[in-house]
Design an enzyme around this catalytic site. Structure first.
Site, PDB file in Angstrom:
ATOM      1  N   ASP A 250      13.089  16.523  29.720  1.00  0.00           N
ATOM      2  CA  ASP A 250      13.875  15.987  29.604  1.00  0.00           C
ATOM      3  C   ASP A 250      14.423  15.585  28.255  1.00  0.00           C
ATOM      4  O   ASP A 250      13.748  15.208  26.808  1.00  0.00           O
ATOM      5  CB  ASP A 250      13.158  13.973  29.903  1.00  0.00           C
TER       6      ASP A 250
ATOM      7  N   ARG B 143      31.668  16.080  23.833  1.00  0.00           N
ATOM      8  CA  ARG B 143      30.565  16.146  22.845  1.00  0.00           C
ATOM      9  C   ARG B 143      29.716  15.297  22.562  1.00  0.00           C
ATOM     10  O   ARG B 143      29.809  13.930  22.339  1.00  0.00           O
ATOM     11  CB  ARG B 143      31.750  16.554  21.668  1.00  0.00           C
TER      12      ARG B 143
ATOM     13  N   ILE C 112       3.658  12.534  34.107  1.00  0.00           N
ATOM     14  CA  ILE C 112       2.778  12.604  32.104  1.00  0.00           C
ATOM     15  C   ILE C 112       3.582  11.927  31.277  1.00  0.00           C
ATOM     16  O   ILE C 112       2.686  11.283  30.083  1.00  0.00           O
ATOM     17  CB  ILE C 112       3.738  14.008  32.103  1.00  0.00           C
TER      18      ILE C 112
ATOM     19  N   ARG D  45      11.498  22.443  35.633  1.00  0.00           N
ATOM     20  CA  ARG D  45      12.736  21.588  35.164  1.00  0.00           C
ATOM     21  C   ARG D  45      13.215  21.266  33.875  1.00  0.00           C
ATOM     22  O   ARG D  45      12.263  20.890  33.056  1.00  0.00           O
ATOM     23  CB  ARG D  45      13.138  21.248  36.863  1.00  0.00           C
TER      24      ARG D  45
ATOM     25  N   GLU E  62      13.108   2.638  47.376  1.00  0.00           N
ATOM     26  CA  GLU E  62      12.588   3.817  48.592  1.00  0.00           C
ATOM     27  C   GLU E  62      11.125   2.957  49.107  1.00  0.00           C
ATOM     28  O   GLU E  62      11.338   3.977  50.219  1.00  0.00           O
ATOM     29  CB  GLU E  62      11.003   3.905  47.215  1.00  0.00           C
TER      30      GLU E  62
ATOM     31  N   SER F 252       8.618  -2.830  43.479  1.00  0.00           N
ATOM     32  CA  SER F 252       9.439  -3.343  41.455  1.00  0.00           C
ATOM     33  C   SER F 252      10.543  -3.640  42.229  1.00  0.00           C
ATOM     34  O   SER F 252      11.058  -2.522  42.589  1.00  0.00           O
ATOM     35  CB  SER F 252       8.812  -2.286  40.483  1.00  0.00           C
TER      36      SER F 252
ATOM     37  N   GLY G 254      13.173  -4.174  39.992  1.00  0.00           N
ATOM     38  CA  GLY G 254      14.643  -4.317  38.626  1.00  0.00           C
ATOM     39  C   GLY G 254      14.379  -5.912  38.232  1.00  0.00           C
ATOM     40  O   GLY G 254      12.735  -6.213  37.899  1.00  0.00           O
TER      41      GLY G 254
ATOM     42  N   ASP H 292       7.228   4.119  35.734  1.00  0.00           N
ATOM     43  CA  ASP H 292       5.875   5.137  34.608  1.00  0.00           C
ATOM     44  C   ASP H 292       5.270   4.319  34.397  1.00  0.00           C
ATOM     45  O   ASP H 292       3.673   4.240  33.743  1.00  0.00           O
ATOM     46  CB  ASP H 292       6.084   5.995  34.422  1.00  0.00           C
TER      47      ASP H 292
ATOM     48  N   MET I 214       8.671  -0.593  27.515  1.00  0.00           N
ATOM     49  CA  MET I 214       9.431   1.020  27.599  1.00  0.00           C
ATOM     50  C   MET I 214      11.176   0.454  27.628  1.00  0.00           C
ATOM     51  O   MET I 214      11.405   1.849  27.320  1.00  0.00           O
ATOM     52  CB  MET I 214       9.010   1.935  28.926  1.00  0.00           C
TER      53      MET I 214
END
Length: 324
Positions: free
Chosen positions: A24, A39, A52, A100, A199, A233, A235, A265, A295
């Site tokens: 990330d 920039r 992870i 990735r 989802e 969830s 939001g 997560d 988080m």
């Protein structure tokens, strides 16, 4: 003798699986213009991917954790180094294609966030089998397994069903947080499923605009025997918990968000920690709401701080029972 990776984790209470890890990269710019050179400021690098992220937050919360993941190339090496630097035990599966990258740009002028997510490497059948082998070994003495994130190209949509079957065979509850085909092809064996409203809509092919419709969809997953419990969830509105015995609504903890990356997560990590502590699902989900809020206050996918999470937990409201 079974060995894998440089920091092999075995005997952890929480074992996470990340089939599509990412490096990330997070940066910021004054304004994001199309077709113009933008920039950016100094970039931040984090090891990413659902499981992870879950493992890093669970470790911050004091849990015994081990992360299982496939990685390849120089990006995979950096992801592994970052996980080791976070003091998270792991079992890595070497793959031929490079891991990735995901790229996030925070636009200072508007407060908007732009997230660019690449599909990931293509895993061979042998590499997929090795991931399952490492997961089974690590999970033998675990209290809970968390499989989180997308499936990379080439991995069949029923892969998470194979994970669920394996967890049932060894008697370990599975928490699953995924989307798309990985979610649509789960048929049984999940302890707790954690979809977002988006989802859930994609899974059912319906708008699910009201809370009643969202809960009905969640209970349908339970009635089909797919999962024992479903946490949706929603939001800024918090979360909904559906079980065979009823439904509950959890309010969000209001915070000033710095980045939304990894908040879901973090919520899953805290729920898993709550389960290992023997808490009720209601208390574990409330802990998840608090940890997700903490988080939101961190840059990129930097993990939240334990003291901030505990403060948010004290501020969080008790769940409200929903009478159908």
């Amino acid at each position: 003798m079974h060995t894998s990776g440089e920091r092999a984790g075995h005997g952890a209470n929480i074992v996470t699986l990340t089939m599509n890890p990412a490096l990330d990269v997070t940066t910021a710019a004054d304004v994001v213009h199309r077709t113009e050179k933008i920039r950016c400021r100094t970039a931040r690098y984090d090891a990413g991917g659902g499981g992870i992220n879950v493992a890093r937050v669970a470790a911050v919360l004091g849990a015994s954790v081990s992360a299982v993941f496939p990685v390849g190339g120089s990006t995979g090496d950096l992801v592994t180094e970052l996980i080791a630097a976070a003091d998270v035990p792991y079992r890595r599966v070497a793959i031929s294609e490079p891991t990735r990258e995901s790229f996030t740009v925070d636009e200072d002028s508007s407060g908007q966030q732009y997230r660019f997510v690449l599909p990931g490497p293509r895993l061979t059948i042998a590499e997929q089998a090795k991931c399952l082998d490492e997961l089974q070994y690590a999970a033998q003495s675990a209290q809970v397994v968390v499989a989180s994130g997308s499936l990379p190209p080439g991995v069949p949509f029923d892969f998470y069903q194979r994970v669920a079957d394996m967890c049932q065979e060894i008697g370990v509850p599975l928490i699953l947080d995924t989307s798309g085909g990985g979610l649509a092809h789960i048929a049984s064996g999940v302890f707790l499923l954690k979809p977002s409203v988006r989802e859930l809509r994609e899974c059912f092919g319906r708008e699910l605009t009201t809370e009643a419709e969202q809960l009905a969809a969640a209970h349908e997953l339970i009635e089909r025997g797919i999962s024992e419990a479903v946490v949706v969830s929603v939001g800024s509105k918090g979360a909904l918990l559906a079980t065979s015995s009823g439904s509950q609504r959890f309010s969000a903890v209001p915070v000033r968000a710095v980045s939304g990356v990894g908040a879901g997560d973090a919520m899953v990590a805290a729920i898993a920690v709550g389960v290992t502590r023997g808490w009720s699902l209601s208390k574990a989900v409330r802990f998840g709401i608090a940890t997700g809020a903490a988080m939101l206050m961190t840059p990129g996918t930097a993990p939240c701080r334990r003291e901030e999470t505990e403060r948010m937990f004290e501020l969080s409201a008790e769940a409200e029972d929903i009478v159908d």
